[in-house]
Design an enzyme around this catalytic site. Structure first.
Site, PDB file in Angstrom:
ATOM      1  N   ASN A 116       0.834  -1.199   0.000  1.00 53.85           N
ATOM      2  CA  ASN A 116       0.000   0.000   0.000  1.00 53.85           C
ATOM      3  C   ASN A 116       0.862   1.240   0.000  1.00 53.85           C
ATOM      4  O   ASN A 116       1.939   1.278   0.590  1.00 53.85           O
ATOM      5  CB  ASN A 116      -0.970  -0.021   1.198  1.00 53.85           C
ATOM      6  CG  ASN A 116      -0.415   0.696   2.421  1.00 53.85           C
ATOM      7  OD1 ASN A 116      -0.501   1.918   2.534  1.00 53.85           O
ATOM      8  ND2 ASN A 116       0.178  -0.079   3.325  1.00 53.85           N
ATOM      9  N   PHE A 120      -1.561   8.197   4.293  1.00 51.98           N
ATOM     10  CA  PHE A 120      -2.357   8.816   5.371  1.00 51.98           C
ATOM     11  C   PHE A 120      -3.601   9.525   4.840  1.00 51.98           C
ATOM     12  O   PHE A 120      -3.880  10.680   5.199  1.00 51.98           O
ATOM     13  CB  PHE A 120      -1.515   9.817   6.181  1.00 51.98           C
ATOM     14  CG  PHE A 120      -0.415   9.223   7.007  1.00 51.98           C
ATOM     15  CD1 PHE A 120      -0.296   7.848   7.197  1.00 51.98           C
ATOM     16  CD2 PHE A 120       0.532  10.049   7.628  1.00 51.98           C
ATOM     17  CE1 PHE A 120       0.729   7.314   7.968  1.00 51.98           C
ATOM     18  CE2 PHE A 120       1.556   9.524   8.397  1.00 51.98           C
ATOM     19  CZ  PHE A 120       1.658   8.159   8.562  1.00 51.98           C
ATOM     20  N   SER A 179       5.758   5.066   8.671  1.00 52.71           N
ATOM     21  CA  SER A 179       5.109   4.775   7.388  1.00 52.71           C
ATOM     22  C   SER A 179       6.048   5.161   6.250  1.00 52.71           C
ATOM     23  O   SER A 179       6.623   6.249   6.258  1.00 52.71           O
ATOM     24  CB  SER A 179       3.810   5.562   7.256  1.00 52.71           C
ATOM     25  OG  SER A 179       3.397   5.541   5.909  1.00 52.71           O
ATOM     26  N   ASN A 181       5.121   5.871   3.329  1.00 49.30           N
ATOM     27  CA  ASN A 181       4.344   6.538   2.279  1.00 49.30           C
ATOM     28  C   ASN A 181       4.172   8.040   2.451  1.00 49.30           C
ATOM     29  O   ASN A 181       3.501   8.676   1.655  1.00 49.30           O
ATOM     30  CB  ASN A 181       2.964   5.877   2.173  1.00 49.30           C
ATOM     31  CG  ASN A 181       3.102   4.408   1.837  1.00 49.30           C
ATOM     32  OD1 ASN A 181       3.891   4.044   0.967  1.00 49.30           O
ATOM     33  ND2 ASN A 181       2.375   3.556   2.548  1.00 49.30           N
ATOM     34  N   THR A 182       4.736   8.602   3.495  1.00 48.31           N
ATOM     35  CA  THR A 182       4.761  10.061   3.636  1.00 48.31           C
ATOM     36  C   THR A 182       6.221  10.457   3.486  1.00 48.31           C
ATOM     37  O   THR A 182       7.066   9.982   4.258  1.00 48.31           O
ATOM     38  CB  THR A 182       4.198  10.483   5.015  1.00 48.31           C
ATOM     39  OG1 THR A 182       2.816  10.135   5.059  1.00 48.31           O
ATOM     40  CG2 THR A 182       4.354  11.979   5.254  1.00 48.31           C
ATOM     41  N   LYS A 230       5.552   3.439  17.084  1.00 46.38           N
ATOM     42  CA  LYS A 230       5.470   2.373  16.064  1.00 46.38           C
ATOM     43  C   LYS A 230       6.673   2.469  15.141  1.00 46.38           C
ATOM     44  O   LYS A 230       6.930   3.517  14.542  1.00 46.38           O
ATOM     45  CB  LYS A 230       4.174   2.501  15.268  1.00 46.38           C
ATOM     46  CG  LYS A 230       3.964   1.334  14.297  1.00 46.38           C
ATOM     47  CD  LYS A 230       2.538   1.233  13.849  1.00 46.38           C
ATOM     48  CE  LYS A 230       2.342   0.102  12.865  1.00 46.38           C
ATOM     49  NZ  LYS A 230       0.964  -0.030  12.435  1.00 46.38           N
ATOM     50  N   ASN A 259       5.677  -1.763  11.519  1.00 45.71           N
ATOM     51  CA  ASN A 259       4.922  -1.225  10.389  1.00 45.71           C
ATOM     52  C   ASN A 259       5.252  -2.053   9.127  1.00 45.71           C
ATOM     53  O   ASN A 259       5.895  -3.104   9.227  1.00 45.71           O
ATOM     54  CB  ASN A 259       5.294   0.257  10.198  1.00 45.71           C
ATOM     55  CG  ASN A 259       4.117   1.067   9.671  1.00 45.71           C
ATOM     56  OD1 ASN A 259       3.401   0.618   8.767  1.00 45.71           O
ATOM     57  ND2 ASN A 259       3.922   2.253  10.216  1.00 45.71           N
TER      58      ASN A 259
HETATM   59  C1  LIG Z   1      -3.732  -0.767   3.507  1.00 50.29           C
HETATM   60  C2  LIG Z   1      -2.908  -0.554   4.737  1.00 50.29           C
HETATM   61  C3  LIG Z   1      -2.940   0.685   5.364  1.00 50.29           C
HETATM   62  C4  LIG Z   1      -2.182   0.906   6.513  1.00 50.29           C
HETATM   63  N1  LIG Z   1      -2.239   2.113   7.129  1.00 50.29           N
HETATM   64  C5  LIG Z   1      -1.543   2.320   8.271  1.00 50.29           C
HETATM   65  C6  LIG Z   1      -1.618   3.560   8.949  1.00 50.29           C
HETATM   66  O1  LIG Z   1      -2.345   4.467   8.549  1.00 50.29           O
HETATM   67  N2  LIG Z   1      -0.876   3.704  10.076  1.00 50.29           N
HETATM   68  C7  LIG Z   1      -0.079   2.711  10.575  1.00 50.29           C
HETATM   69  O2  LIG Z   1       0.562   2.891  11.607  1.00 50.29           O
HETATM   70  N3  LIG Z   1       0.001   1.514   9.954  1.00 50.29           N
HETATM   71  C8  LIG Z   1      -0.706   1.308   8.828  1.00 50.29           C
HETATM   72  N4  LIG Z   1      -0.631   0.101   8.203  1.00 50.29           N
HETATM   73  C9  LIG Z   1       0.300  -0.932   8.733  1.00 50.29           C
HETATM   74  C10 LIG Z   1      -0.405  -1.955   9.624  1.00 50.29           C
HETATM   75  O3  LIG Z   1      -0.974  -1.351  10.752  1.00 50.29           O
HETATM   76  C11 LIG Z   1       0.601  -3.036  10.069  1.00 50.29           C
HETATM   77  O4  LIG Z   1       1.575  -2.443  10.890  1.00 50.29           O
HETATM   78  C12 LIG Z   1       1.307  -3.707   8.899  1.00 50.29           C
HETATM   79  O5  LIG Z   1       0.425  -3.873   7.815  1.00 50.29           O
HETATM   80  C13 LIG Z   1       1.877  -5.072   9.269  1.00 50.29           C
HETATM   81  O6  LIG Z   1       0.875  -5.951   9.717  1.00 50.29           O
HETATM   82  P1  LIG Z   1       0.143  -7.039   8.771  1.00 50.29           P
HETATM   83  O7  LIG Z   1       1.210  -7.795   8.074  1.00 50.29           O
HETATM   84  O8  LIG Z   1      -0.710  -7.832   9.697  1.00 50.29           O
HETATM   85  O9  LIG Z   1      -0.687  -6.244   7.815  1.00 50.29           O
HETATM   86  C14 LIG Z   1      -1.382  -0.136   7.038  1.00 50.29           C
HETATM   87  C15 LIG Z   1      -1.359  -1.384   6.402  1.00 50.29           C
HETATM   88  C16 LIG Z   1      -2.104  -1.607   5.274  1.00 50.29           C
HETATM   89  C17 LIG Z   1      -2.073  -2.956   4.606  1.00 50.29           C
END
Ligand SMILES: Cc1cc2nc3c(=O)[nH]c(=O)nc-3n(C[C@H](O)[C@H](O)[C@H](O)COP(=O)(O)O)c2cc1C
Length: 353
Positions: A116, A120, A179, A181-182, A230, A259
């Site tokens: 992704n 934000f 993140s 992405n920022t 985080k 993350n």
């Molecule tokens: C589509 C998407 C959007 C996410 N947005 C955020 C976010 O806004 N803030 C954040 O701290 N983590 C965000 N994450 C990260 C998740 O909270 C998590 O830390 C990460 O995906 C690893 O866990 P997983 O493998 O179970 O997905 C996002 C993940 C995905 C897939």
């Protein structure tokens, strides 16, 4: 049923559209009398032995929904009916922002993963606060960040704005500096800016909690709102040691590891070329390794919430055994469905973890 019927249908369509569709579906169905109880009876495991007390908060079970799924706090109540012990909303920023241009969410099915680069996208912290005012009983984490257009020099004030706005409506805070992405956000993970950011928030925390009596040491993990950091899975061991130092000096309550990653090691899917953060199965081992490293090197000095690639009961157990006090799911929830939450809780009970 989910993996055999529902998932193949959902995976036929664009991932972001499916996200919003599923959102409205859950909301609509939850309004039908009786359905909330059906979800609860299907997915909840109610047992005192699952309860956890971590950084002064009482969790009804150790399995949470990770940040990013319900960024705007629109569905936390309904989502909690799928058996989660807590829901993390956000990342929220002071002003609402669109996020990156679409398409920005990609499935990597051969890898059981997602990339992704949402950036934000959210309606701003104040809108979320209005929704959170209606909360009764769901344990909520508030994940906060900075607006894309705010330069890193002014980032602290963005975090402060979110912190102040959410203070009365969340149970714990997560400072998201990880993140991918920022632009340049992850530079805030460096020792100096991070210490400064966390100290500023902790000072605010003390002021909000009690202007006169509480000292920083009394705040540690207990009295005021727990603040967690985080972190990215891409930090080096040296940087992780810095993180341990920073947690100790700023006396924040703990760490969320991890993350998404910018690594693309070992991927099969064609979508591996997409920019953004990778989550899901390819992240499982690295995030567990980070948890174990932090836990061992700090001598379990602070609680860790383990997240990253939990797609099975075994993945969850490994994270708990590596030193996580709580865990969170995101991508595993998409690939495996809500039954995973229940399966993990049952296994935790069975193993007496
Ligand atoms: C589509 C998407 C959007 C996410 N947005 C955020 C976010 O806004 N803030 C954040 O701290 N983590 C965000 N994450 C990260 C998740 O909270 C998590 O830390 C990460 O995906 C690893 O866990 P997983 O493998 O179970 O997905 C996002 C993940 C995905 C897939």
């Amino acid at each position: 049923m989910y993996k055999l019927i529902i998932r193949p249908i959902l995976f036929w369509f664009d991932p972001e559209k499916v996200h919003y569709f599923t959102f409205s579906l859950i909301r609509t169905v939850s309004k039908i009398p009786g359905f909330t109880s059906i979800f609860k009876s299907l997915y909840e495991v109610n047992d005192k032995r699952l309860e956890r007390e971590v950084f002064g908060l009482k969790f009804k079970n150790p399995v949470g929904l990770a940040a990013g799924f319900d960024k705007d706090a629109k569905l936390y109540k309904e989502l909690s009916n799928f058996g989660f012990g807590f829901i993390e909303i956000g990342t929220l920023t002071p002003k609402g922002q669109e996020g990156n241009p679409k398409k920005r969410l990609f499935r990597l099915q051969e890898d059981s993963a997602i990339i992704n680069r949402m950036g934000f996208n959210n309606g701003g912290v104040l809108e979320a606060v209005e929704r959170l005012k209606k909360n009764s009983g769901v344990l909520i984490g508030g994940n906060i960040g900075k607006n894309k257009l705010t330069p890193n020099e002014n980032a602290t004030s963005d975090y402060e704005i979110c912190f102040d706005a959410l203070y009365d409506y969340v149970d714990y805070f997560v400072v998201n500096v990880s993140s991918p992405n920022t632009p340049n956000l992850r530079e805030l993970q460096e020792k100096e800016p991070l210490t400064q950011l966390l100290n500023t928030l902790q000072t605010k925390n003390i002021q909000r909690y009690n202007t006169e009596l509480v000292t920083l040491s009394e705040v540690e993990g207990r009295s005021a709102k727990p603040i967690l950091l985080k972190i990215a899975p891409d930090l080096t061991n040296e940087q992780l040691l810095d993180i341990i130092d920073i947690v100790k000096t700023t006396k924040i309550a703990g760490v969320i590891a991890t993350n998404t990653t910018i690594s693309r090691e070992g991927l099969q899917s064609v979508n591996k070329i997409e920019m953004g953060g990778l989550s899901g199965k390819p992240l499982t081992n690295r995030s567990t390794e980070v948890i174990r490293f932090l836990s061992e090197k700090s001598n379990k000095a602070f609680p860790i919430i383990g997240v990253g690639g939990i797609h099975s009961v075994q993945d969850a157990i490994e994270k708990l055994e590596a030193g996580a006090s709580l865990i969170q799911l995101y991508t595993g929830f998409i690939y495996e469905g809500p039954a995973l939450v229940k399966a993990i809780n049952k296994a935790v009970l069975k193993k007496s973890l």
